[in-house]
Every structure is written in structure tokens, then in C-alpha cells.
Design a protein around this motif. Structure first.
Motif, PDB file in Angstrom:
ATOM      1  N   UNK A  67       0.853  -1.185   0.000  1.00 43.45           N
ATOM      2  CA  UNK A  67       0.000   0.000   0.000  1.00 43.45           C
ATOM      3  C   UNK A  67       0.888   1.233   0.000  1.00 43.45           C
ATOM      4  N   UNK A  68       1.010   1.865  -1.165  1.00 41.82           N
ATOM      5  CA  UNK A  68       1.894   3.027  -1.328  1.00 41.82           C
ATOM      6  C   UNK A  68       1.065   4.285  -1.547  1.00 41.82           C
ATOM      7  N   UNK A  69       0.072   4.480  -0.678  1.00 43.88           N
ATOM      8  CA  UNK A  69      -0.805   5.643  -0.768  1.00 43.88           C
ATOM      9  C   UNK A  69      -0.571   6.534   0.445  1.00 43.88           C
ATOM     10  N   UNK A  70      -1.158   7.727   0.428  1.00 46.55           N
ATOM     11  CA  UNK A  70      -1.025   8.660   1.541  1.00 46.55           C
ATOM     12  C   UNK A  70      -1.609   8.052   2.817  1.00 46.55           C
ATOM     13  N   UNK A  71      -1.076   8.435   3.976  1.00 44.55           N
ATOM     14  CA  UNK A  71      -1.566   7.851   5.241  1.00 44.55           C
ATOM     15  C   UNK A  71      -3.078   7.937   5.426  1.00 44.55           C
ATOM     16  N   UNK A  72      -3.681   9.051   5.036  1.00 41.90           N
ATOM     17  CA  UNK A  72      -5.112   9.219   5.272  1.00 41.90           C
ATOM     18  C   UNK A  72      -5.964   8.291   4.400  1.00 41.90           C
ATOM     19  N   UNK A  73      -5.342   7.644   3.418  1.00 38.94           N
ATOM     20  CA  UNK A  73      -6.068   6.733   2.524  1.00 38.94           C
ATOM     21  C   UNK A  73      -5.913   5.256   2.912  1.00 38.94           C
ATOM     22  N   UNK A  74      -5.022   4.962   3.827  1.00 39.24           N
ATOM     23  CA  UNK A  74      -4.698   3.569   4.148  1.00 39.24           C
ATOM     24  C   UNK A  74      -5.918   2.796   4.645  1.00 39.24           C
ATOM     25  N   UNK A  75      -6.620   3.324   5.629  1.00 46.31           N
ATOM     26  CA  UNK A  75      -7.754   2.602   6.206  1.00 46.31           C
ATOM     27  C   UNK A  75      -8.863   2.418   5.172  1.00 46.31           C
ATOM     28  N   UNK A  76      -9.156   3.464   4.413  1.00 45.14           N
ATOM     29  CA  UNK A  76     -10.169   3.341   3.350  1.00 45.14           C
ATOM     30  C   UNK A  76      -9.785   2.259   2.349  1.00 45.14           C
ATOM     31  N   UNK A  77      -8.504   2.220   2.002  1.00 47.04           N
ATOM     32  CA  UNK A  77      -8.047   1.212   1.035  1.00 47.04           C
ATOM     33  C   UNK A  77      -8.188  -0.195   1.613  1.00 47.04           C
ATOM     34  N   UNK A  78      -7.840  -0.357   2.871  1.00 44.53           N
ATOM     35  CA  UNK A  78      -7.973  -1.670   3.507  1.00 44.53           C
ATOM     36  C   UNK A  78      -9.429  -2.106   3.579  1.00 44.53           C
ATOM     37  N   UNK A  79     -10.313  -1.165   3.831  1.00 44.58           N
ATOM     38  CA  UNK A  79     -11.739  -1.496   3.863  1.00 44.58           C
ATOM     39  C   UNK A  79     -12.222  -1.974   2.495  1.00 44.58           C
ATOM     40  N   UNK A  80     -11.655  -1.407   1.437  1.00 48.05           N
ATOM     41  CA  UNK A  80     -12.040  -1.816   0.082  1.00 48.05           C
ATOM     42  C   UNK A  80     -11.606  -3.241  -0.244  1.00 48.05           C
ATOM     43  N   UNK A  81     -10.421  -3.628   0.260  1.00 51.11           N
ATOM     44  CA  UNK A  81      -9.853  -4.918  -0.143  1.00 51.11           C
ATOM     45  C   UNK A  81      -9.978  -6.009   0.921  1.00 51.11           C
ATOM     46  N   UNK A  82     -10.514  -5.674   2.099  1.00 49.96           N
ATOM     47  CA  UNK A  82     -10.545  -6.625   3.214  1.00 49.96           C
ATOM     48  C   UNK A  82     -11.289  -7.906   2.859  1.00 49.96           C
ATOM     49  N   UNK A  83     -12.427  -7.784   2.208  1.00 45.35           N
ATOM     50  CA  UNK A  83     -13.235  -8.969   1.897  1.00 45.35           C
ATOM     51  C   UNK A  83     -12.537  -9.897   0.915  1.00 45.35           C
ATOM     52  N   UNK A  84     -11.941  -9.325  -0.128  1.00 46.84           N
ATOM     53  CA  UNK A  84     -11.281 -10.179  -1.123  1.00 46.84           C
ATOM     54  C   UNK A  84     -10.049 -10.842  -0.516  1.00 46.84           C
ATOM     55  N   UNK A  85      -9.377 -10.157   0.400  1.00 44.50           N
ATOM     56  CA  UNK A  85      -8.243 -10.775   1.091  1.00 44.50           C
ATOM     57  C   UNK A  85      -8.720 -11.933   1.957  1.00 44.50           C
ATOM     58  N   UNK A  86      -9.844 -11.747   2.626  1.00 45.03           N
ATOM     59  CA  UNK A  86     -10.384 -12.779   3.506  1.00 45.03           C
ATOM     60  C   UNK A  86     -10.848 -13.998   2.718  1.00 45.03           C
ATOM     61  N   UNK A  87     -11.404 -13.765   1.533  1.00 45.03           N
ATOM     62  CA  UNK A  87     -11.924 -14.866   0.700  1.00 45.03           C
ATOM     63  C   UNK A  87     -10.843 -15.573  -0.112  1.00 45.03           C
ATOM     64  N   UNK A  88      -9.683 -14.947  -0.223  1.00 41.15           N
ATOM     65  CA  UNK A  88      -8.634 -15.495  -1.074  1.00 41.15           C
ATOM     66  C   UNK A  88      -8.053 -16.784  -0.512  1.00 41.15           C
ATOM     67  N   UNK A  89      -7.674 -17.687  -1.414  1.00 39.88           N
ATOM     68  CA  UNK A  89      -7.009 -18.920  -1.006  1.00 39.88           C
ATOM     69  C   UNK A  89      -5.541 -18.668  -0.659  1.00 39.88           C
ATOM     70  N   UNK A  90      -5.044 -17.475  -1.058  1.00 40.23           N
ATOM     71  CA  UNK A  90      -3.654 -17.107  -0.780  1.00 40.23           C
ATOM     72  C   UNK A  90      -3.586 -16.357   0.544  1.00 40.23           C
ATOM     73  N   UNK A  91      -2.583 -16.672   1.348  1.00 40.56           N
ATOM     74  CA  UNK A  91      -2.387 -15.957   2.615  1.00 40.56           C
ATOM     75  C   UNK A  91      -1.625 -14.662   2.317  1.00 40.56           C
ATOM     76  N   UNK A  92      -2.336 -13.691   1.795  1.00 41.17           N
ATOM     77  CA  UNK A  92      -1.729 -12.459   1.304  1.00 41.17           C
ATOM     78  C   UNK A  92      -1.128 -11.636   2.436  1.00 41.17           C
ATOM     79  N   UNK A  93       0.098 -11.158   2.207  1.00 42.38           N
ATOM     80  CA  UNK A  93       0.758 -10.270   3.168  1.00 42.38           C
ATOM     81  C   UNK A  93       0.462  -8.831   2.758  1.00 42.38           C
ATOM     82  N   UNK A  94      -0.071  -8.053   3.692  1.00 45.70           N
ATOM     83  CA  UNK A  94      -0.374  -6.648   3.431  1.00 45.70           C
ATOM     84  C   UNK A  94       0.747  -5.796   4.016  1.00 45.70           C
ATOM     85  N   UNK A  95       1.341  -4.943   3.185  1.00 49.99           N
ATOM     86  CA  UNK A  95       2.474  -4.118   3.608  1.00 49.99           C
ATOM     87  C   UNK A  95       2.121  -2.646   3.414  1.00 49.99           C
ATOM     88  N   UNK A  96       2.056  -1.904   4.519  1.00 48.11           N
ATOM     89  CA  UNK A  96       1.779  -0.472   4.440  1.00 48.11           C
ATOM     90  C   UNK A  96       3.090   0.297   4.391  1.00 48.11           C
TER      91      UNK A  96
END
Length: 269
Positions: A67-96
């Protein structure tokens, strides 16, 4: 082949993409989401990466998400992708790669068990000489930390730290390049005052800073010993460094880094 998603095609995102590819990562495995179509088109033309239409599509199936976005966008971005990360078969590493946003805040948005890593980079990443401090979250395994460290080493040096030290890291390396730019700026001004042309003074000061930094990076090098080596008793260097001490250079540095540390703590609340 590790699939990587980079959300944000600004300076840090672009520097990361360039470093990964220079370090041997296949462009076809890097999916990038840019703020504008123009910036994304430039990255695709330069590096041959995959341009993703949206964050959800980019992270779906990714092994690592930066996640290479401005700090104020981090939480919004995580909210957008949280479900797909949870449903994924891959144990995705999230790096802020954003300053100030704590692991607790990020983990609270993601599904329980999502491995989240917080990184404090600095701008010399742009020339492959960055410094990144890595703080793993509570669900990150040692091998996952190693994987992220290996990727980030392609754009510079990496230190693994406890998150409690992130404000100190920000004060030393995160904001650190600006201190050296300011010192070289002052040296340039002083050189002009002594009769040098400005562009000449700037080249002399900049090259000297680069050479001194290279010496300090040698194994076993100590800045105190290096300073002593170039300082002859009663000589020109001793005259200059004595003035720095009399003017309180150490006190100024301590106060400046404390101010940066305090501000970083304030931003993280």
C-alpha cells in the motif's frame, strides 16, 4: 512466481516497482493501481507491469500487497480490499508504506489472522539507496517477514524493528534525508559566500556528502574514528569542527530529532 500488487503509482510506488524489476522480479507478476491513468500508463511503458483497473482486482490472488498511498487513505483502502483478502485462497501479506498508521488500526479493519506489516521507507528509494524499517504485525510469520525484507532489499537496506520504535526510526531515517539536504544547502551557501560559484559549491558539497556516506557504510566503519582521521591537530578541519561544537550542533540535532519523534507519535494517535 510471487504475485505482487502495488496500490499507488506515486514516487514511493514507482521507486518500489523499479527496484523490484531491477532486482529480478518479473514485470508480468506486478499488478499496479495508479491514481491517474497517465501515471499508470507511464509505469506500464517504462517497466511493462500489469495495469490493474481497481484495487480489488489487483490484490485478488496476490501474495504480497504494498500500500503506497497517503496515510489518510490507508484505512479506506484496507476497507475496500478486506473482503477479497479474507476470501482469497492465498495468505496475502499486506504491507503499508505509509507513516503514522499503526498496526492495530490496520489489523482492526482486516479479517482476524491477516498478516500486516508496517514499513517506514525514505525517499532515497528513488535511487536504489533507500532505508526501510519493517515492523511485523502479530499474525506475520518469520518466513513472511523474510519474504518482505528480501523484496525491499531490492531498493536499499532494511532493518526489522519493533513497532514501538517506529517514531524513532522516523526521526532518524524516515525524515533523515531532509537533514542532509539542509546541511548540503547550508554548505553550498557558505561556499558561495567564500567565492565559489553556486553550481560549483553545490557539486563539491554534494559529492563530499556522498563520498563520506560511502565511507561510513563500509564494514566496521565508525563515524567518530573517520572524523578523527581527517582532523589534524590545529588544522583547518579542527577549526571548522570546533565551531560546530561551540554553536551546539549536537544539541540542535538532538532537539530536531526529538521534535520529529514527538510529531510522529502525535500522528500515530
Amino acid at each position: 512466481m510471487t504475485r505482487i500488487a502495488v496500490i499507488g503509482g506515486g514516487k514511493i510506488g514507482s521507486a518500489l516497482v523499479g527496484g523490484l524489476i531491477d532486482g529480478g522480479v518479473s514485470p508480468s507478476s506486478i499488478y499496479v493501481v495508479g491514481r491517474t491513468k497517465e501515471s499508470l500508463a507511464g509505469l506500464k511503458e517504462t517497466y511493462g507491469i500489469v495495469d490493474a483497473d481497481d484495487p480489488v482486482g489487483a490484490v485478488d490472488g496476490a501474495d504480497v500487497v504494498f500500500l503506497c498511498v497517503k496515510p489518510y487513505l490507508i484505512i479506506d483502502m484496507l476497507e475496500q480490499i478486506a473482503d477479497v483478502l479474507d476470501d482469497s485462497e492465498v495468505d496475502t501479506i499486506v504491507v503499508s508504506m505509509a507513516a503514522g498508521i499503526t498496526l492495530d488500526k490496520m489489523e482492526s479493519v482486516c479479517a482476524v489472522g491477516t498478516p500486516v506489516i508496517r514499513v517506514m521507507p525514505n525517499t532515497p528509494m528513488l535511487v536504489g539507496k533507500g532505508v526501510c524499517a519493517v515492523a511485523p504485525g502479530r499474525f506475520v510469520t518469520e518466513s513472511q517477514t523474510d519474504e518482505v525484507v528480501e523484496l525491499l532489499e531490492k531498493v536499499g537496506s532494511v532493518e526489522v524493528v519493533d513497532e514501538s520504535l517506529m517514531s524513532a526510526v522516523t526521526a532518524v531515517s524516515g525524515s533523515g534525508p531532509a537533514y542532509f539536504f539542509q546541511f548540503v544547502e547550508a554548505m553550498t551557501d557558505a561556499g558561495v559566500n567564500l567565492g565559489l560559484k553556486r553550481d560549483q559549491a553545490k557539486r563539491l558539497a554534494s559529492a563530499t556528502a556522498a563520498g563520506a556516506a560511502e565511507m561510513m557504510m563500509q564494514e566496521g566503519a565508525d563515524p567518530t574514528a573517520l572524523r578523527a582521521d581527517v582532523t589534524s591537530p590545529g588544522g583547518t578541519t579542527a577549526a571548522a569542527t570546533r565551531v560546530f561544537e561551540e554553536e551546539g550542533i549536537r544539541r540542535a540535532v538532538h532537539r530536531a530529532l526529538q521534535a520529529c519523534y514527538d510529531k510522529a507519535n502525535e500522528m500515530g494517535k
